[in-house]
Design a protein around this motif. Structure first.
Motif, PDB file in Angstrom:
ATOM      1  N   PRO A  23       0.819  -1.227   0.000  1.00 31.66           N
ATOM      2  CA  PRO A  23       0.000   0.000   0.000  1.00 31.66           C
ATOM      3  C   PRO A  23       0.850   1.274   0.000  1.00 31.66           C
ATOM      4  CG  PRO A  23      -0.834  -1.578   1.601  1.00 31.66           C
ATOM      5  CD  PRO A  23       0.488  -2.096   1.149  1.00 31.66           C
ATOM      6  N   ALA A  24       1.950   1.239   0.755  1.00 29.78           N
ATOM      7  CA  ALA A  24       2.819   2.419   0.808  1.00 29.78           C
ATOM      8  C   ALA A  24       3.490   2.658  -0.534  1.00 29.78           C
ATOM      9  CB  ALA A  24       3.876   2.235   1.896  1.00 29.78           C
ATOM     10  N   PHE A  25       4.052   1.608  -1.139  1.00 31.00           N
ATOM     11  CA  PHE A  25       4.736   1.760  -2.415  1.00 31.00           C
ATOM     12  C   PHE A  25       3.783   2.215  -3.515  1.00 31.00           C
ATOM     13  CE2 PHE A  25       8.109  -1.608  -1.137  1.00 31.00           C
ATOM     14  CZ  PHE A  25       8.783  -0.648  -0.411  1.00 31.00           C
ATOM     15  N   CYS A  26       2.623   1.568  -3.620  1.00 31.73           N
ATOM     16  CA  CYS A  26       1.682   1.893  -4.696  1.00 31.73           C
ATOM     17  C   CYS A  26       1.167   3.327  -4.563  1.00 31.73           C
ATOM     18  CB  CYS A  26       0.514   0.907  -4.692  1.00 31.73           C
ATOM     19  SG  CYS A  26       0.996  -0.775  -5.164  1.00 31.73           S
ATOM     20  N   THR A  27       0.908   3.750  -3.320  1.00 34.82           N
ATOM     21  CA  THR A  27       0.426   5.116  -3.106  1.00 34.82           C
ATOM     22  C   THR A  27       1.523   6.141  -3.388  1.00 34.82           C
ATOM     23  OG1 THR A  27      -1.144   4.366  -1.431  1.00 34.82           O
ATOM     24  CG2 THR A  27      -0.568   6.703  -1.427  1.00 34.82           C
ATOM     25  N   ALA A  28       2.701   5.915  -2.815  1.00 35.37           N
ATOM     26  CA  ALA A  28       3.783   6.896  -2.940  1.00 35.37           C
ATOM     27  C   ALA A  28       4.283   7.034  -4.372  1.00 35.37           C
ATOM     28  CB  ALA A  28       4.930   6.511  -2.013  1.00 35.37           C
ATOM     29  N   PHE A  29       4.393   5.923  -5.079  1.00 33.67           N
ATOM     30  CA  PHE A  29       4.967   5.966  -6.423  1.00 33.67           C
ATOM     31  C   PHE A  29       3.937   6.261  -7.510  1.00 33.67           C
ATOM     32  CE2 PHE A  29       8.355   3.132  -4.551  1.00 33.67           C
ATOM     33  CZ  PHE A  29       9.373   4.050  -4.678  1.00 33.67           C
ATOM     34  N   PHE A  30       2.748   5.699  -7.389  1.00 32.23           N
ATOM     35  CA  PHE A  30       1.827   5.709  -8.520  1.00 32.23           C
ATOM     36  C   PHE A  30       0.626   6.644  -8.377  1.00 32.23           C
ATOM     37  CE2 PHE A  30       4.091   1.692  -8.803  1.00 32.23           C
ATOM     38  CZ  PHE A  30       4.410   1.632 -10.149  1.00 32.23           C
ATOM     39  N   VAL A  31       0.092   6.784  -7.177  1.00 36.03           N
ATOM     40  CA  VAL A  31      -1.125   7.576  -7.024  1.00 36.03           C
ATOM     41  C   VAL A  31      -0.842   9.050  -7.301  1.00 36.03           C
ATOM     42  CG1 VAL A  31      -2.898   8.373  -5.404  1.00 36.03           C
ATOM     43  CG2 VAL A  31      -2.205   5.966  -5.424  1.00 36.03           C
ATOM     44  N   GLY A  32      -1.638   9.624  -8.188  1.00 36.67           N
ATOM     45  CA  GLY A  32      -1.462  11.017  -8.599  1.00 36.67           C
ATOM     46  C   GLY A  32      -1.916  11.168 -10.026  1.00 36.67           C
ATOM     47  N   GLY A  33      -2.269  12.376 -10.430  1.00 36.93           N
ATOM     48  CA  GLY A  33      -2.761  12.579 -11.785  1.00 36.93           C
ATOM     49  C   GLY A  33      -4.044  11.804 -11.998  1.00 36.93           C
ATOM     50  N   LYS A  34      -4.074  10.967 -13.049  1.00 39.46           N
ATOM     51  CA  LYS A  34      -5.274  10.183 -13.355  1.00 39.46           C
ATOM     52  C   LYS A  34      -5.312   8.848 -12.614  1.00 39.46           C
ATOM     53  CE  LYS A  34      -6.665  12.065 -17.803  1.00 39.46           C
ATOM     54  NZ  LYS A  34      -7.240  11.723 -19.123  1.00 39.46           N
ATOM     55  N   PHE A  35      -4.248   8.528 -11.879  1.00 38.49           N
ATOM     56  CA  PHE A  35      -4.202   7.270 -11.130  1.00 38.49           C
ATOM     57  C   PHE A  35      -4.744   7.543  -9.730  1.00 38.49           C
ATOM     58  CE2 PHE A  35      -2.341   3.485  -9.173  1.00 38.49           C
ATOM     59  CZ  PHE A  35      -2.500   2.546 -10.185  1.00 38.49           C
ATOM     60  N   THR A  36      -5.936   7.042  -9.452  1.00 37.25           N
ATOM     61  CA  THR A  36      -6.645   7.385  -8.221  1.00 37.25           C
ATOM     62  C   THR A  36      -6.201   6.542  -7.033  1.00 37.25           C
ATOM     63  OG1 THR A  36      -8.426   5.782  -8.598  1.00 37.25           O
ATOM     64  CG2 THR A  36      -8.645   7.971  -9.626  1.00 37.25           C
ATOM     65  N   ALA A  37      -6.610   6.982  -5.851  1.00 39.81           N
ATOM     66  CA  ALA A  37      -6.315   6.224  -4.634  1.00 39.81           C
ATOM     67  C   ALA A  37      -6.971   4.853  -4.680  1.00 39.81           C
ATOM     68  CB  ALA A  37      -6.782   7.009  -3.408  1.00 39.81           C
ATOM     69  N   THR A  38      -8.145   4.767  -5.295  1.00 42.68           N
ATOM     70  CA  THR A  38      -8.820   3.472  -5.457  1.00 42.68           C
ATOM     71  C   THR A  38      -8.002   2.539  -6.335  1.00 42.68           C
ATOM     72  OG1 THR A  38     -10.981   4.543  -5.232  1.00 42.68           O
ATOM     73  CG2 THR A  38     -10.948   2.349  -6.200  1.00 42.68           C
ATOM     74  N   ASP A  39      -7.448   3.082  -7.428  1.00 46.56           N
ATOM     75  CA  ASP A  39      -6.560   2.282  -8.286  1.00 46.56           C
ATOM     76  C   ASP A  39      -5.356   1.787  -7.489  1.00 46.56           C
ATOM     77  OD1 ASP A  39      -8.158   2.746 -10.523  1.00 46.56           O
ATOM     78  OD2 ASP A  39      -7.064   4.563 -11.071  1.00 46.56           O
ATOM     79  N   GLY A  40      -4.787   2.677  -6.667  1.00 49.56           N
ATOM     80  CA  GLY A  40      -3.618   2.298  -5.879  1.00 49.56           C
ATOM     81  C   GLY A  40      -3.926   1.210  -4.871  1.00 49.56           C
ATOM     82  N   ALA A  41      -5.096   1.280  -4.255  1.00 50.49           N
ATOM     83  CA  ALA A  41      -5.472   0.268  -3.265  1.00 50.49           C
ATOM     84  C   ALA A  41      -5.643  -1.099  -3.923  1.00 50.49           C
ATOM     85  CB  ALA A  41      -6.759   0.685  -2.565  1.00 50.49           C
ATOM     86  N   LEU A  42      -6.284  -1.131  -5.101  1.00 52.35           N
ATOM     87  CA  LEU A  42      -6.461  -2.401  -5.806  1.00 52.35           C
ATOM     88  C   LEU A  42      -5.127  -2.934  -6.313  1.00 52.35           C
ATOM     89  CD1 LEU A  42      -8.230  -4.620  -6.909  1.00 52.35           C
ATOM     90  CD2 LEU A  42      -8.786  -3.159  -8.873  1.00 52.35           C
ATOM     91  N   MET A  43      -4.273  -2.052  -6.803  1.00 49.25           N
ATOM     92  CA  MET A  43      -2.947  -2.467  -7.259  1.00 49.25           C
ATOM     93  C   MET A  43      -2.146  -3.078  -6.119  1.00 49.25           C
ATOM     94  SD  MET A  43       0.046  -0.148  -9.007  1.00 49.25           S
ATOM     95  CE  MET A  43       1.730  -0.781  -9.137  1.00 49.25           C
ATOM     96  N   ALA A  44      -2.272  -2.522  -4.922  1.00 47.02           N
ATOM     97  CA  ALA A  44      -1.556  -3.064  -3.759  1.00 47.02           C
ATOM     98  C   ALA A  44      -2.005  -4.491  -3.468  1.00 47.02           C
ATOM     99  CB  ALA A  44      -1.785  -2.172  -2.544  1.00 47.02           C
TER     100      ALA A  44
END
Length: 539
Positions: A341-362
């Motif tokens: 969760p930390a890596f996906c949020t810190a590196f990827f979440v932003g712009g068009k990549f939402t927090a929901t996308d980051g949570a599922l990616m984690a």
């Protein structure tokens, strides 16, 4: 030349390429998110890369390099020469170019059928299927260029020039990063993702052309002048073709499994394929460096011990490699799982990549890394068969794992979605690992010794201690992972430092580190004795 030095060169440059690739994926996620255009591009990028791994870097390289080396250096008392090697390379190139051209052309003509076979569900989203077909046609010339790159890279490897082939993928990532930035600039305020992926698809093929120019220049620097002439199926070319066929079958099982995963991912909600590919990049970071390096390093040593009938040394060598594999992958898998969760949020979440996308990616990362140790251990176990000239058994175990993967996907995908698909992939890799070990054990080629079991158990204890620390720290800084750049870097730095310090401290306390074995990773010129000839260097 030292094998350790060669592996270090390849591994170091591969690491550089992975860093550029990671930066590319971060940009891709933020600029495109996990939507229609991103899914279409991921499919278009998967197709030429799958065929590249199957034919060019898989079957072709495995067959071409030994034959070219034999023509260049000679074998079994037969002298080699530059002239013989040049003639063989010219003959192969003259046939290979036209085969690639015809195959690429046929695939581009029938691209709608290929895309439909892999992603028929894309037709349910207006414009998605048509965009996928267009992008796939634009990216597919990459296969032509990169296959020739693989040939030139193999030619240089046979001459102990490993750097150029390892540098070439860096060019791919530089072109893709440039394509993302340029496409984002050209779309302006419209926010049209289609513009970005069109530029990005063109960048893929242009990168293949650039890599080909670079390898051609390096080949010239090496004193090799190749020329394309009228194709002739000489006895040597025919022999190459006969060697490629079984190698293609062996490599094909893994690539088919990748296409199977792609097929199931495209049947899931929009964005699933993009999230799976991005999550797999995190999983591939340690796998691409550790697994390939270990597999490459132990095969020649293992072959030498087996051919001299020294089974005890072969057993010890493979045991050492197994111990190194678990030492590096157990903590890596645990850390990736806990910190996902930390890596996906810190590196990827932003712009068009939402927090929901980051949570599922984690969640996908957690499922994938469950199989990370198995992915690397397979690279250690396979040489036990290859060194004994048994190339069939790993193919059959991989086929069994593929069948298991398909059956498991049919059950879990509808119930657990993309996370279930990732878990099925990890489970099938673990099954392959178990099957390989059982066969090695039954044939008396390799078995777990009490010392190895004890060492791995201690590694698990150290990994558990590290996991506990990370499990406590990750939630404490949850708000910082998506904050400013400084806070993201600072919070991840704390996790990495604390996890690493805890693992090595616990490993020291529990005796998980074999000092003599680790010394072999640093030693450049070990003495030629059984006591010292551990693992990673031959002259």
């Amino acid at each position: 030349m030292s094998l350790l030095r060669n592996v270090g060169t390849i591994g170091g440059l591969t690491a550089v390429s992975r860093v550029f690739g990671f930066a590319r994926d971060i940009l891709l996620a933020r600029v495109l998110g996990a939507g229609m255009a991103a899914d279409a591009f991921q499919l278009a990028f998967t197709l030429p890369n799958t065929f590249r791994r199957l034919f060019a870097e898989g079957a072709f390289s495995v067959a071409f390099v030994p034959l070219y080396s034999r023509a260049l250096h000679g074998r079994d008392g037969e002298p080699g020469s530059e002239e013989a090697a040049e003639k063989f390379a010219d003959d192969v190139l003259s046939v290979f170019v036209w085969v690639l051209f015809a195959f690429s052309g046929i695939c581009m003509v029938f691209m709608p059928a290929i895309v439909w076979a892999l992603a028929s569900e894309y037709g349910d989203v207006p414009g998605k299927f048509e965009l996928s077909v267009f992008l796939s046609r634009v990216t597919f010339p990459y296969l032509f260029f990169i296959s020739l790159v693989a040939m030139l890279s193999g030619l240089l490897n046979a001459r102990s020039r490993f750097g150029p082939g390892a540098v070439a993928p860096v060019l791919l990532n530089i072109f893709l990063i440039s394509g993302i930035l340029l496409g984002d600039h050209w779309r302006g305020t419209s926010g049209d993702d289609v513009v970005v992926v069109q530029v990005l698809a063109a960048a893929v093929s242009l990168s293949g052309f650039a890599q080909l120019l670079y390898l051609a220049w390096e080949t010239r620097r090496a004193g090799v002048k190749l020329k394309v002439q009228l194709p002739r199926v000489t006895p040597e070319v025919k022999r190459l073709g006969l060697l490629i066929l079984p190698a293609t079958f062996g490599a094909g099982i893994y690539q088919i499994s990748q296409l199977v995963d792609t097929f199931f991912a495209t049947s899931l909600p929009q964005g699933s394929l993009t999230l799976l590919k991005l999550a797999d990049r995190l999983n591939q970071m340690p796998l691409g460096i550790v697994g390939i390096a270990l597999g490459t390093a132990i095969l020649p040593m293992l072959s030498r011990h087996i051919h001299t009938g020294d089974q005890a040394e072969a057993q010890r060598l493979q045991g050492n490699a197994f111990e190194i594999a678990t030492l590096l992958t157990l903590p890596a898998a645990a850390a990736l799982a806990v910190c996902a969760p930390a890596f996906c949020t810190a590196f990827f979440v932003g712009g068009k990549f939402t927090a929901t996308d980051g949570a599922l990616m984690a969640q996908i990362v957690v499922a994938l890394v469950a199989g990370l140790p198995a992915y690397v251990i397979v690279k250690v176990l396979n040489p036990g068969f290859f060194a004994r000239e048994d190339t069939r058994t790993p193919v059959w175990t991989a086929l069994a794992s593929l069948i298991f993967n398909v059956a498991l996907n049919l059950y879990v995908v509808n119930r657990f979605g993309i996370v279930g698909l990732a878990a099925a992939t990890a489970a099938s890799a673990s099954l392959n690992c178990v099957l390989l070990y059982i066969i090695l054990h039954r044939r008396g080629w390799f078995h777990f010794t009490p010392k190895l079991i004890s060492r791995v158990a201690r590694q698990l204890l150290a990994t558990g201690a590290m996991t506990g620390v990370l499990w406590y720290l990750v939630p404490l800084m949850a708000e910082r992972y998506g904050a400013s750049l400084i806070e993201r870097v600072w919070s991840l730095g704390v996790l990495v430092a604390a996890g690493g310090a805890m693992f090595f401290a616990a490993a020291f306390v529990f005796g998980a580190l074999d000092k003599d074995l680790l010394a072999q990773l640093r030693r450049r010129k070990p003495a030629r004795t059984k006591a010292d000839d551990k693992i990673l260097e031959v002259e």
